[in-house]
Design a protein around this motif. Sequence first.
Motif, short mmCIF file in Angstrom:
data_model
loop_
_atom_site.label_atom_id
_atom_site.label_comp_id
_atom_site.label_asym_id
_atom_site.label_seq_id
_atom_site.Cartn_x
_atom_site.Cartn_y
_atom_site.Cartn_z
N ASP A 1 0.83 -1.20 0.00
CA ASP A 1 0.00 0.00 0.00
C ASP A 1 0.87 1.26 0.00
OD1 ASP A 1 -2.13 -1.69 0.11
OD2 ASP A 1 -2.67 -1.24 2.17
N TRP A 2 0.26 2.37 -0.41
CA TRP A 2 0.91 3.68 -0.27
C TRP A 2 0.79 4.11 1.19
CZ3 TRP A 2 3.36 4.62 -4.62
CH2 TRP A 2 2.80 4.22 -5.84
N LYS A 3 1.89 4.49 1.81
CA LYS A 3 1.85 4.93 3.20
C LYS A 3 1.66 6.44 3.28
CE LYS A 3 4.81 1.21 4.96
NZ LYS A 3 6.07 0.90 5.69
N VAL A 4 0.64 6.84 4.04
CA VAL A 4 0.37 8.26 4.27
C VAL A 4 0.46 8.51 5.78
CG1 VAL A 4 -1.33 10.12 4.14
CG2 VAL A 4 -1.10 8.50 2.24
N LEU A 5 1.35 9.41 6.18
CA LEU A 5 1.55 9.72 7.59
C LEU A 5 0.81 11.01 7.93
CD1 LEU A 5 2.85 9.30 10.34
CD2 LEU A 5 4.91 10.46 9.47
N ILE A 6 -0.13 10.90 8.88
CA ILE A 6 -0.88 12.06 9.36
C ILE A 6 -0.19 12.56 10.63
CG2 ILE A 6 -3.15 12.91 10.07
CD1 ILE A 6 -4.27 10.23 8.85
N VAL A 7 0.27 13.80 10.60
CA VAL A 7 0.97 14.37 11.75
C VAL A 7 0.15 15.56 12.23
CG1 VAL A 7 3.14 15.29 12.62
CG2 VAL A 7 3.16 13.68 10.69
N LYS B 1 -3.98 0.47 -2.33
CA LYS B 1 -4.71 1.24 -1.33
C LYS B 1 -3.75 2.09 -0.50
CE LYS B 1 -8.14 -0.46 0.86
NZ LYS B 1 -8.96 -1.26 1.80
N VAL B 2 -4.33 2.87 0.40
CA VAL B 2 -3.55 3.75 1.27
C VAL B 2 -3.50 3.15 2.67
CG1 VAL B 2 -3.63 5.96 2.49
CG2 VAL B 2 -3.92 5.90 0.02
N THR B 3 -2.32 3.14 3.24
CA THR B 3 -2.13 2.79 4.65
C THR B 3 -1.93 4.08 5.43
OG1 THR B 3 -1.17 0.61 4.26
CG2 THR B 3 -0.60 1.69 6.32
N CYS B 4 -2.87 4.40 6.31
CA CYS B 4 -2.76 5.62 7.11
C CYS B 4 -1.99 5.34 8.40
CB CYS B 4 -4.14 6.17 7.45
SG CYS B 4 -4.96 6.98 6.06
N MET B 5 -1.06 6.21 8.71
CA MET B 5 -0.29 6.13 9.94
C MET B 5 -0.49 7.45 10.68
SD MET B 5 3.14 4.63 8.07
CE MET B 5 3.99 4.21 9.59
N SER B 6 -0.40 7.40 12.00
CA SER B 6 -0.68 8.60 12.79
C SER B 6 0.46 8.94 13.73
CB SER B 6 -1.95 8.40 13.62
OG SER B 6 -3.10 8.43 12.79
N ALA B 7 0.77 10.23 13.79
CA ALA B 7 1.70 10.79 14.78
C ALA B 7 1.03 12.01 15.37
CB ALA B 7 3.03 11.14 14.14
N TYR B 8 1.09 12.15 16.69
CA TYR B 8 0.39 13.24 17.37
C TYR B 8 1.35 14.32 17.87
CZ TYR B 8 -3.72 10.31 17.12
OH TYR B 8 -4.78 9.55 16.65
N SER B 9 2.62 14.21 17.50
CA SER B 9 3.60 15.22 17.87
C SER B 9 4.73 15.17 16.86
CB SER B 9 4.16 14.96 19.28
OG SER B 9 4.95 13.78 19.29
N GLY B 10 5.54 16.22 16.88
CA GLY B 10 6.68 16.26 15.98
C GLY B 10 7.68 15.17 16.28
N GLU B 11 7.94 14.93 17.55
CA GLU B 11 8.91 13.89 17.92
C GLU B 11 8.43 12.51 17.52
OE1 GLU B 11 11.99 14.37 19.04
OE2 GLU B 11 11.52 16.48 18.68
N HIS C 1 9.89 4.01 9.09
CA HIS C 1 9.19 3.81 7.81
C HIS C 1 9.67 4.85 6.80
CE1 HIS C 1 6.23 1.00 9.59
NE2 HIS C 1 6.34 1.76 10.67
N PRO C 2 10.89 4.71 6.28
CA PRO C 2 11.39 5.68 5.30
C PRO C 2 10.65 5.64 3.97
CG PRO C 2 12.89 3.81 5.50
CD PRO C 2 11.87 3.65 6.58
N ASP C 3 9.77 4.63 3.79
CA ASP C 3 9.02 4.51 2.54
C ASP C 3 7.66 5.18 2.60
OD1 ASP C 3 8.14 2.66 4.39
OD2 ASP C 3 7.66 1.13 2.89
N VAL C 4 7.46 6.08 3.57
CA VAL C 4 6.23 6.88 3.60
C VAL C 4 6.17 7.71 2.33
CG1 VAL C 4 5.07 8.81 4.73
CG2 VAL C 4 6.00 6.95 6.11
N ALA C 5 5.04 7.65 1.63
CA ALA C 5 4.90 8.38 0.36
C ALA C 5 4.47 9.82 0.58
CB ALA C 5 3.90 7.67 -0.54
N VAL C 6 3.53 10.04 1.51
CA VAL C 6 2.97 11.38 1.72
C VAL C 6 2.89 11.66 3.21
CG1 VAL C 6 1.02 12.92 1.30
CG2 VAL C 6 1.58 11.13 -0.37
N MET C 7 3.27 12.86 3.60
CA MET C 7 3.12 13.31 4.98
C MET C 7 2.16 14.49 5.00
SD MET C 7 5.93 14.85 7.67
CE MET C 7 6.93 13.38 7.67
#
Length: 386
Positions: free
Chosen positions: A25-31, A54-64, A73-79
């Motif tokens: 899947d395409w990895k999308v990181l939500i920050v 499809k898209v794999t959504c990942m979540s981060a709730y802070s900059g760190e 996950h260096p293969d994140v496509a979109v942040m």
Amino acid sequence: MSDELVFANESESSGSGELRGTSGDWKVLIVDDQSDVHKVTRLVLDDFAFEGRKVTCMSAYSGEEAKKIMQEHPDVAVMLLDVVMETNRAGLEVARYVRAVAKNQFVRIILRTGEPGEAPEREVVTGLDINDYRQKTELTSDRLVTAVTTAIRSYRDLKMINDARRGLHLLAMSVAHQIRNRTIAIAGFANIIKRKGGNSPETSDYLGTILEESSRLEHMVNDVTKYASISLGEMQPSDIRELIETATNAIDTKQADLGGVVWEVLCPNQMVMVDPELFIKAFEAILQNSVDFSEGVPQIKIRVAPSRMICAIEVQDSGTGINEDDMPHIYDPFFSLKPKGSGMGLCIVRKVAMEHQWDVHIDSTPGEGTLVEIIIPRRDLTGMGS
């Protein structure tokens, strides 16, 4: 569901969201520090697919937290990156970390902000390697899908180009290795023949030509190997005056027995974010060209003109210049106007510039000289985030 995305103001944090989908899947990181932003974004992208993936959504709730996920996950496509989280500019620090520290030039960063005053669009886009800038109030579900689609397509193209470059690199190294082996063998047998009886003037001339051409071919192979091995290393804040001095000293050493070089250097102490080794390699190639095409004692002017957003470097010589018919070919591999040149010098300069995202301009007037101008963006030294 309404087309308008509604982002809540509360800032609940509940840890990283679980991944869904497969490794293809395409990895999308939500920050973002607002949990509702994650929920709505996932809802919009839940059934989204691009080129059958499809898209794999990942979540981060802070900059760190975002930095840690990017390490894993260096293969994140979109942040999809918020600006204001644990600090007013946490998102900008994440963007800077991704590009300068993690050296990830592939992930497409879409900045989403609810407080544009904290990160003015012009400052952010020109100062950092941000690929899109959106205010949360303007992001409807359709616009979000469009932005993500464009970003994934760009990520895909960059990866394809990189894979092709890697393949060409391996091919170039393999061919260079094979040619070098044959060249050594040819030169070796020529020397044996010369020692065992190639004493007639005609034979000696032939053997001398074989050895000379073998040496030239070996030199060309070495230059191709150097070119193929160019890869952006660690970007460091570097004093541009010190880098230029190192490059000029290397040329002085080569010219020591030929009368030296007259330098006129106008260069303040300024910091630039570069790979120092590649910078020196590129400028040695530029300066060597200026020396090789100068008559008598070379006279070369180097002028550095820094500004807040760029650092412009000019190298001016008073040599023979380049004919108009030759200008379109100056970056072509193996194109050289030097009797013993390999034609890889400006190829190396252009590749170093592409790795750094510099601009290179060359103007030349036959009989008067050549001006080479390098424009270095100062994205990481603009004071942003300070």
